[in-house]
Design a protein around this motif. Structure first.
Motif, PDB file in Angstrom:
ATOM      1  N   PRO A  30       0.823  -1.213   0.000  1.00 37.80           N
ATOM      2  CA  PRO A  30       0.000   0.000   0.000  1.00 37.80           C
ATOM      3  C   PRO A  30       0.859   1.266   0.000  1.00 37.80           C
ATOM      4  CG  PRO A  30      -0.799  -1.561   1.631  1.00 37.80           C
ATOM      5  CD  PRO A  30       0.504  -2.090   1.117  1.00 37.80           C
ATOM      6  N   LEU A  31       0.408   2.249  -0.742  1.00 42.18           N
ATOM      7  CA  LEU A  31       1.043   3.573  -0.860  1.00 42.18           C
ATOM      8  C   LEU A  31       2.422   3.535  -1.497  1.00 42.18           C
ATOM      9  CD1 LEU A  31      -0.011   5.052   2.590  1.00 42.18           C
ATOM     10  CD2 LEU A  31      -1.194   5.256   0.409  1.00 42.18           C
ATOM     11  N   MET A  32       2.773   2.431  -2.138  1.00 44.90           N
ATOM     12  CA  MET A  32       4.062   2.320  -2.838  1.00 44.90           C
ATOM     13  C   MET A  32       3.791   2.190  -4.332  1.00 44.90           C
ATOM     14  SD  MET A  32       6.689   2.341  -0.776  1.00 44.90           S
ATOM     15  CE  MET A  32       7.993   1.549  -1.669  1.00 44.90           C
ATOM     16  N   PRO A  33       4.767   2.555  -5.170  1.00 41.32           N
ATOM     17  CA  PRO A  33       4.592   2.357  -6.612  1.00 41.32           C
ATOM     18  C   PRO A  33       4.369   0.880  -6.941  1.00 41.32           C
ATOM     19  CG  PRO A  33       6.528   3.679  -6.158  1.00 41.32           C
ATOM     20  CD  PRO A  33       6.039   3.172  -4.844  1.00 41.32           C
ATOM     21  N   SER A  34       3.572   0.621  -7.929  1.00 44.40           N
ATOM     22  CA  SER A  34       3.248  -0.744  -8.330  1.00 44.40           C
ATOM     23  C   SER A  34       4.449  -1.423  -8.985  1.00 44.40           C
ATOM     24  CB  SER A  34       2.094  -0.711  -9.319  1.00 44.40           C
ATOM     25  OG  SER A  34       1.945  -1.951  -9.941  1.00 44.40           O
ATOM     26  N   PRO A  35       4.708  -2.697  -8.670  1.00 44.03           N
ATOM     27  CA  PRO A  35       5.778  -3.438  -9.337  1.00 44.03           C
ATOM     28  C   PRO A  35       5.310  -4.128 -10.619  1.00 44.03           C
ATOM     29  CG  PRO A  35       4.935  -4.752  -7.548  1.00 44.03           C
ATOM     30  CD  PRO A  35       4.187  -3.443  -7.515  1.00 44.03           C
ATOM     31  N   GLU A  36       4.061  -3.913 -11.043  1.00 46.77           N
ATOM     32  CA  GLU A  36       3.495  -4.641 -12.175  1.00 46.77           C
ATOM     33  C   GLU A  36       4.271  -4.404 -13.481  1.00 46.77           C
ATOM     34  OE1 GLU A  36       1.076  -6.861 -11.948  1.00 46.77           O
ATOM     35  OE2 GLU A  36       0.560  -6.444  -9.876  1.00 46.77           O
ATOM     36  N   PHE A  37       4.728  -3.190 -13.725  1.00 48.41           N
ATOM     37  CA  PHE A  37       5.484  -2.881 -14.941  1.00 48.41           C
ATOM     38  C   PHE A  37       6.762  -3.715 -14.985  1.00 48.41           C
ATOM     39  CE2 PHE A  37       8.300  -0.264 -17.589  1.00 48.41           C
ATOM     40  CZ  PHE A  37       7.472   0.045 -18.658  1.00 48.41           C
ATOM     41  N   HIS A  38       7.448  -3.782 -13.861  1.00 45.98           N
ATOM     42  CA  HIS A  38       8.702  -4.534 -13.792  1.00 45.98           C
ATOM     43  C   HIS A  38       8.438  -6.044 -13.782  1.00 45.98           C
ATOM     44  CE1 HIS A  38      13.018  -4.587 -13.193  1.00 45.98           C
ATOM     45  NE2 HIS A  38      12.843  -5.567 -12.330  1.00 45.98           N
ATOM     46  N   ASP A  39       7.360  -6.479 -13.132  1.00 47.32           N
ATOM     47  CA  ASP A  39       7.005  -7.900 -13.145  1.00 47.32           C
ATOM     48  C   ASP A  39       6.755  -8.376 -14.573  1.00 47.32           C
ATOM     49  OD1 ASP A  39       7.188  -8.009 -10.413  1.00 47.32           O
ATOM     50  OD2 ASP A  39       5.026  -8.040 -10.058  1.00 47.32           O
ATOM     51  N   TYR A  40       6.104  -7.548 -15.378  1.00 46.09           N
ATOM     52  CA  TYR A  40       5.848  -7.912 -16.772  1.00 46.09           C
ATOM     53  C   TYR A  40       7.157  -8.014 -17.544  1.00 46.09           C
ATOM     54  CZ  TYR A  40       3.292  -8.313 -21.128  1.00 46.09           C
ATOM     55  OH  TYR A  40       2.784  -8.775 -22.319  1.00 46.09           O
ATOM     56  N   HIS A  41       8.127  -7.181 -17.211  1.00 46.02           N
ATOM     57  CA  HIS A  41       9.446  -7.269 -17.853  1.00 46.02           C
ATOM     58  C   HIS A  41      10.088  -8.626 -17.566  1.00 46.02           C
ATOM     59  CE1 HIS A  41      13.581  -6.493 -18.988  1.00 46.02           C
ATOM     60  NE2 HIS A  41      13.951  -6.767 -17.748  1.00 46.02           N
ATOM     61  N   HIS A  42       9.963  -9.124 -16.343  1.00 47.08           N
ATOM     62  CA  HIS A  42      10.541 -10.421 -16.010  1.00 47.08           C
ATOM     63  C   HIS A  42       9.738 -11.574 -16.610  1.00 47.08           C
ATOM     64  CE1 HIS A  42      13.893  -9.416 -13.399  1.00 47.08           C
ATOM     65  NE2 HIS A  42      13.156  -8.421 -12.927  1.00 47.08           N
ATOM     66  N   LEU A  43       8.459 -11.361 -16.863  1.00 50.77           N
ATOM     67  CA  LEU A  43       7.637 -12.371 -17.503  1.00 50.77           C
ATOM     68  C   LEU A  43       7.955 -12.452 -18.995  1.00 50.77           C
ATOM     69  CD1 LEU A  43       5.237 -14.347 -17.074  1.00 50.77           C
ATOM     70  CD2 LEU A  43       3.745 -12.438 -17.688  1.00 50.77           C
ATOM     71  N   MET A  44       8.095 -11.303 -19.641  1.00 49.13           N
ATOM     72  CA  MET A  44       8.404 -11.207 -21.072  1.00 49.13           C
ATOM     73  C   MET A  44       9.698 -10.408 -21.206  1.00 49.13           C
ATOM     74  SD  MET A  44       5.729 -12.471 -22.494  1.00 49.13           S
ATOM     75  CE  MET A  44       3.982 -12.688 -22.365  1.00 49.13           C
TER      76      MET A  44
END
Length: 91
Positions: A30-44
């Motif tokens: 909560p209240l932190m930047p989302s790691p989703e952009f970077h997680d997608y980089h590790h996925l693809m």
């Protein structure tokens, strides 16, 4: 040589380490930047190279990301409910 003050360097290093730990933790705090952009980089591994994303948009290496669930989850979390429950993979 960048003649920066020691306290400026220390604060910058602290922020960089916190962001790196957040990006690689696998959690969306909560209240932190989302790691989703970077997680997608590790996925693809051929997507989402940049930190802020504007060069990925310019070079077209984030097109699939913006069509994915990861993109919808990429926001600051303002509750204690996990983002993967708010926006599930299967809907």
């Amino acid at each position: 040589m960048m003649l920066s003050h020691r306290s400026t360097i220390s604060i910058w290093l602290l922020i960089v380490h916190i962001v790196t730990l957040n990006d690689h933790s696998g959690y969306h705090f909560p209240l932190m930047p989302s790691p989703e952009f970077h997680d997608y980089h590790h996925l693809m591994f051929n997507q989402n190279f940049g930190r802020m994303g504007f060069l990925d948009y310019f070079h077209g290496t984030s097109e699939r990301y913006f069509k994915s669930k990861y993109s919808k989850r990429h926001q600051v979390l303002l509750s204690l409910t996990p983002m993967k429950i708010l926006i599930p993979d299967n809907d």
